[in-house]
Design an enzyme around this catalytic site. Sequence first.
Site, mmCIF file in Angstrom:
data_model
loop_
_atom_site.group_PDB
_atom_site.id
_atom_site.type_symbol
_atom_site.label_atom_id
_atom_site.label_comp_id
_atom_site.label_asym_id
_atom_site.label_seq_id
_atom_site.Cartn_x
_atom_site.Cartn_y
_atom_site.Cartn_z
ATOM 1 N N GLY A 144 -8.874 14.552 -13.569
ATOM 2 C CA GLY A 144 -8.479 15.562 -12.660
ATOM 3 C C GLY A 144 -7.181 15.674 -12.152
ATOM 4 O O GLY A 144 -6.687 16.443 -10.986
ATOM 5 N N TYR A 148 -0.830 16.159 -11.245
ATOM 6 C CA TYR A 148 -0.235 15.289 -10.634
ATOM 7 C C TYR A 148 0.537 13.924 -11.401
ATOM 8 O O TYR A 148 1.392 13.551 -11.198
ATOM 9 C CB TYR A 148 -1.121 14.725 -9.647
ATOM 10 C CG TYR A 148 -0.688 13.613 -8.761
ATOM 11 C CD1 TYR A 148 -0.112 13.952 -7.581
ATOM 12 C CD2 TYR A 148 -1.072 12.281 -8.762
ATOM 13 C CE1 TYR A 148 0.630 12.992 -6.485
ATOM 14 C CE2 TYR A 148 -0.746 11.425 -7.801
ATOM 15 C CZ TYR A 148 -0.183 11.652 -6.692
ATOM 16 O OH TYR A 148 0.371 10.754 -5.787
HETATM 17 P P1 NDP Z 1 0.385 12.550 3.230
HETATM 18 O O1 NDP Z 1 -0.499 13.826 2.640
HETATM 19 O O2 NDP Z 1 -0.541 11.523 4.002
HETATM 20 O O3 NDP Z 1 1.709 13.001 3.928
HETATM 21 C C1 NDP Z 1 2.508 13.816 3.163
HETATM 22 C C2 NDP Z 1 3.562 14.268 3.685
HETATM 23 O O4 NDP Z 1 4.700 15.006 2.950
HETATM 24 C C3 NDP Z 1 3.523 15.078 5.109
HETATM 25 O O5 NDP Z 1 4.518 14.778 6.114
HETATM 26 C C4 NDP Z 1 3.754 16.477 4.455
HETATM 27 O O6 NDP Z 1 4.399 17.430 5.525
HETATM 28 C C5 NDP Z 1 4.597 16.132 3.723
HETATM 29 N N1 NDP Z 1 4.965 17.361 2.630
HETATM 30 C C6 NDP Z 1 4.126 17.750 1.543
HETATM 31 N N2 NDP Z 1 4.716 18.572 0.894
HETATM 32 C C7 NDP Z 1 5.816 18.799 1.340
HETATM 33 C C8 NDP Z 1 6.960 19.909 1.077
HETATM 34 N N3 NDP Z 1 6.874 20.708 0.007
HETATM 35 N N4 NDP Z 1 8.040 19.700 1.880
HETATM 36 C C9 NDP Z 1 8.104 18.812 2.832
HETATM 37 N N5 NDP Z 1 7.332 18.055 3.181
HETATM 38 C C10 NDP Z 1 6.161 18.095 2.430
HETATM 39 O O7 NDP Z 1 0.660 11.629 1.843
HETATM 40 P P2 NDP Z 1 0.727 10.335 1.574
HETATM 41 O O8 NDP Z 1 1.523 9.508 2.708
HETATM 42 O O9 NDP Z 1 -0.461 9.591 1.139
HETATM 43 O O10 NDP Z 1 1.608 10.252 0.154
HETATM 44 C C11 NDP Z 1 3.202 10.141 0.298
HETATM 45 C C12 NDP Z 1 3.669 10.054 -1.220
HETATM 46 O O11 NDP Z 1 3.065 8.928 -1.890
HETATM 47 C C13 NDP Z 1 3.228 11.387 -1.799
HETATM 48 O O12 NDP Z 1 4.361 11.654 -2.801
HETATM 49 C C14 NDP Z 1 2.122 10.646 -2.792
HETATM 50 O O13 NDP Z 1 1.919 11.453 -4.030
HETATM 51 C C15 NDP Z 1 2.706 9.284 -2.999
HETATM 52 N N6 NDP Z 1 1.384 8.552 -3.143
HETATM 53 C C16 NDP Z 1 0.386 8.457 -2.325
HETATM 54 C C17 NDP Z 1 -0.668 7.515 -2.647
HETATM 55 C C18 NDP Z 1 -1.793 7.408 -1.766
HETATM 56 O O14 NDP Z 1 -2.866 6.867 -2.076
HETATM 57 N N7 NDP Z 1 -1.899 7.934 -0.664
HETATM 58 C C19 NDP Z 1 -0.868 6.653 -3.944
HETATM 59 C C20 NDP Z 1 0.391 6.955 -4.880
HETATM 60 C C21 NDP Z 1 1.343 7.873 -4.463
HETATM 61 P P3 NDP Z 1 3.280 17.965 6.669
HETATM 62 O O15 NDP Z 1 2.709 16.944 7.428
HETATM 63 O O16 NDP Z 1 4.085 19.039 7.270
HETATM 64 O O17 NDP Z 1 2.306 18.818 5.830
#
Ligand code: NDP
Length: 241
Positions: A144, A148
């Site tokens: 899925g 990503y």
């Molecule tokens: P969250 O969904 O908890 O938080 C995402 C954050 O990114 C928010 O602050 C959001 O802002 C911001 N954001 C998303 N898109 C944009 C954009 N286009 N421009 C500016 N800000 C943006 O994510 P996680 O903390 O879980 O994930 C953080 C990173 O870690 C990501 O890259 C994710 O792919 C990676 N990751 C996460 C894992 C997990 O299990 N959680 C595992 C492996 C990798 P706003 O609040 O304004 O929407």
Amino acid sequence: MARLALVTGGTRGIGAAIARRLAADGLRVAVNYRGNEAAAQEFARDSGLPVFRWDVADHQSCIDGVRGVERDLGQGIDVLVNNAGITRDAMLHRMSLQQWRDVLQDDLDALFHMCGAVIEGMRGRGWGRIVNISSINGQKGQLGQTNYAAAKAGVIGFTKALALESARKGITVNAVAPGYTDTEMLASIDAAVLDAIKAQIPVGRLGRPEEIAHAVSFLVDERAGFVTGATLAVNGGQYLA
Ligand code: NDP
């Protein structure tokens, strides 16, 4: 003067933990977010760190956003953590072009936009740290997540290439590849699926945002200048051949 770090997507989840940790390490920290105004204001109040709103998927917004941070805080960005990311999961036979593009733009194009906006300044000053947040699913694939997994695997290739380009300029470029970590990103995953995922993690639990932040802190440290082009897996012990 303390070095200035910028964390994208730093108002929630892993990014918020990274921003707090770098601030605790003694850096000045600016935090970017896209649209969740309530979460951003709460984070700013609670952490005391300045927050800046722009979409990292948009090229010109990144250039303007970086200029705005540097102008407001009166110094160039020395440390960039590309953390912002989204998922839009669907099996390929059901994935829309929009789902594909949204993830590629947010999770991969953003690195071109953001690194492009800071790299000249780092090269000119002869010092820099860039940390790109990839994912275990960019390393091993996941059902899925063709969008990503492609974006997050791309993050690793981008990191290696920019590390080579930057090595003689005092700039290190590394990736951190978290395993499943307890944030709102996991909210859309079915509980039974999440239990099955946890069962595959040798330490038997999800990661904590602070544990990912610890890896970023290590890579950003002044003493980590010989570590570049690396991908640091922080995934509870899952072995990836
Ligand atoms: P969250 O969904 O908890 O938080 C995402 C954050 O990114 C928010 O602050 C959001 O802002 C911001 N954001 C998303 N898109 C944009 C954009 N286009 N421009 C500016 N800000 C943006 O994510 P996680 O903390 O879980 O994930 C953080 C990173 O870690 C990501 O890259 C994710 O792919 C990676 N990751 C996460 C894992 C997990 O299990 N959680 C595992 C492996 C990798 P706003 O609040 O304004 O929407």
